[in-house]
Design a protein around this motif. Structure first.
Motif, mmCIF file in Angstrom:
data_model
loop_
_atom_site.group_PDB
_atom_site.id
_atom_site.type_symbol
_atom_site.label_atom_id
_atom_site.label_comp_id
_atom_site.label_asym_id
_atom_site.label_seq_id
_atom_site.Cartn_x
_atom_site.Cartn_y
_atom_site.Cartn_z
ATOM 1 N N SER A 48 0.795 -1.267 0.356
ATOM 2 C CA SER A 48 -0.004 -0.273 -0.013
ATOM 3 C C SER A 48 1.061 0.861 0.292
ATOM 4 N N TYR A 49 0.408 2.134 -0.542
ATOM 5 C CA TYR A 49 1.131 4.000 -0.346
ATOM 6 C C TYR A 49 1.233 3.630 1.120
ATOM 7 N N ASN A 50 0.869 3.745 1.829
ATOM 8 C CA ASN A 50 1.478 3.797 3.545
ATOM 9 C C ASN A 50 2.238 3.527 3.882
ATOM 10 N N ALA A 105 6.079 0.931 -12.366
ATOM 11 C CA ALA A 105 4.950 0.151 -10.763
ATOM 12 C C ALA A 105 3.502 1.317 -11.495
ATOM 13 N N GLU A 106 3.008 0.608 -10.907
ATOM 14 C CA GLU A 106 0.989 0.502 -11.610
ATOM 15 C C GLU A 106 0.574 0.333 -9.752
ATOM 16 N N GLN A 107 -0.440 0.926 -10.279
ATOM 17 C CA GLN A 107 -2.018 0.373 -8.373
ATOM 18 C C GLN A 107 -2.508 -0.410 -9.254
ATOM 19 N N ALA A 108 -2.699 -1.860 -8.089
ATOM 20 C CA ALA A 108 -4.020 -2.323 -8.761
ATOM 21 C C ALA A 108 -5.010 -2.411 -7.337
ATOM 22 N N MET A 130 -9.068 -2.751 -2.048
ATOM 23 C CA MET A 130 -8.030 -2.252 -1.313
ATOM 24 C C MET A 130 -6.747 -1.604 -2.322
ATOM 25 N N ARG A 131 -5.930 -0.607 -2.629
ATOM 26 C CA ARG A 131 -5.411 0.478 -3.440
ATOM 27 C C ARG A 131 -3.796 -0.708 -3.196
ATOM 28 N N VAL A 132 -2.509 -1.084 -3.813
ATOM 29 C CA VAL A 132 -1.783 -1.878 -3.307
ATOM 30 C C VAL A 132 -0.825 -1.310 -5.202
ATOM 31 N N TYR A 133 0.376 -0.364 -4.652
ATOM 32 C CA TYR A 133 1.277 -0.029 -5.655
ATOM 33 C C TYR A 133 2.275 -1.374 -5.808
ATOM 34 N N ARG A 134 2.694 -2.131 -6.990
ATOM 35 C CA ARG A 134 3.962 -2.914 -6.869
ATOM 36 C C ARG A 134 4.500 -2.964 -8.523
ATOM 37 N N ALA A 135 5.420 -3.482 -9.026
ATOM 38 C CA ALA A 135 6.408 -3.268 -9.973
ATOM 39 C C ALA A 135 5.605 -3.888 -11.451
ATOM 40 N N THR A 136 6.096 -3.610 -11.741
ATOM 41 C CA THR A 136 5.159 -4.231 -13.892
ATOM 42 C C THR A 136 6.179 -4.998 -14.142
ATOM 43 N N GLU A 137 5.968 -5.912 -15.021
ATOM 44 C CA GLU A 137 6.747 -7.125 -15.834
ATOM 45 C C GLU A 137 7.879 -5.999 -16.550
ATOM 46 N N LEU A 138 7.529 -4.846 -17.106
ATOM 47 C CA LEU A 138 8.964 -3.966 -17.417
ATOM 48 C C LEU A 138 10.020 -3.622 -16.753
ATOM 49 N N SER A 139 9.385 -3.385 -15.627
ATOM 50 C CA SER A 139 10.562 -2.526 -14.814
ATOM 51 C C SER A 139 11.681 -4.201 -14.589
ATOM 52 N N LYS A 140 10.652 -5.372 -14.432
ATOM 53 C CA LYS A 140 10.992 -6.607 -13.727
ATOM 54 C C LYS A 140 12.458 -6.240 -15.300
ATOM 55 N N ASN A 141 12.006 -7.084 -16.509
ATOM 56 C CA ASN A 141 12.464 -7.166 -17.424
ATOM 57 C C ASN A 141 14.065 -6.048 -17.932
ATOM 58 N N LEU A 142 13.814 -4.439 -17.412
ATOM 59 C CA LEU A 142 14.448 -3.166 -17.432
ATOM 60 C C LEU A 142 15.673 -3.482 -17.050
ATOM 61 N N GLY A 164 4.528 14.274 -0.248
ATOM 62 C CA GLY A 164 4.524 15.564 -1.618
ATOM 63 C C GLY A 164 5.472 14.852 -2.575
ATOM 64 N N GLN A 165 7.066 14.560 -2.255
ATOM 65 C CA GLN A 165 7.831 14.466 -2.456
ATOM 66 C C GLN A 165 8.024 13.005 -2.750
ATOM 67 N N PHE A 166 7.536 12.438 -2.243
ATOM 68 C CA PHE A 166 7.323 10.431 -1.924
ATOM 69 C C PHE A 166 6.362 10.133 -3.231
ATOM 70 N N ASP A 167 5.293 11.163 -3.028
ATOM 71 C CA ASP A 167 4.320 11.641 -4.577
ATOM 72 C C ASP A 167 4.730 11.764 -5.522
ATOM 73 N N TYR A 168 5.765 12.546 -5.508
ATOM 74 C CA TYR A 168 5.980 12.858 -6.443
ATOM 75 C C TYR A 168 7.085 11.817 -7.474
ATOM 76 N N HIS A 169 7.778 10.802 -6.057
ATOM 77 C CA HIS A 169 8.517 9.630 -6.800
ATOM 78 C C HIS A 169 7.538 8.749 -7.383
ATOM 79 N N LEU A 170 6.734 7.963 -6.971
ATOM 80 C CA LEU A 170 5.772 6.913 -6.967
ATOM 81 C C LEU A 170 5.040 7.052 -8.307
ATOM 82 N N LYS A 171 5.000 9.221 -8.505
ATOM 83 C CA LYS A 171 4.513 8.988 -10.006
ATOM 84 C C LYS A 171 4.995 9.366 -10.967
#
Length: 109
Positions: free
Chosen positions: A35-37, A69-72, A81-93, A54-61
């Protein structure tokens, strides 16, 4: 190369990875979605100093905007429930970058 440049999505992804805080966030999300928190508290603890929401939000966005990264959204009963997770793109990169520079892999095959 002349005036040729990398495609915009590539430069956006590289820019997103250029910041140590975004690297920390992304590596955490690669281990598990959160989660974000919880993610915010994790970053604060790891940095051992205060970072504004605000700084944290900027980095996450920035990570989300680059497709790293994406929000599920999940429903648990009546709760959303809102959860952030890494994308397949980030894993491959990250795997490709690590392989080129260190010969190691982040994600097992």
């Amino acid at each position: 190369m002349g005036d040729e440049v990398l495609p915009k999505p590539v430069t956006k992804g590289l820019k997103a990875l250029s910041n140590p805080i975004r690297q920390m966030i992304l590596l955490r999300l690669m281990r598990r979605g959160t989660s974000y928190n919880r993610l915010y508290r994790y970053v604060m603890k790891k940095l051992n100093k205060s970072i504004s929401p605000g700084q944290f939000d900027y980095h996450l966005k920035s990570l989300c905007s680059a497709g790293l990264a994406e929000q599920a959204v999940y429903k648990r009963g009546k709760r959303i429930m809102r959860v952030y997770r890494a994308t397949e793109l980030s894993k491959n990169l990250l795997d490709a970058i690590l392989k080129v520079y260190t010969g190691a892999r982040l994600c097992p095959t």
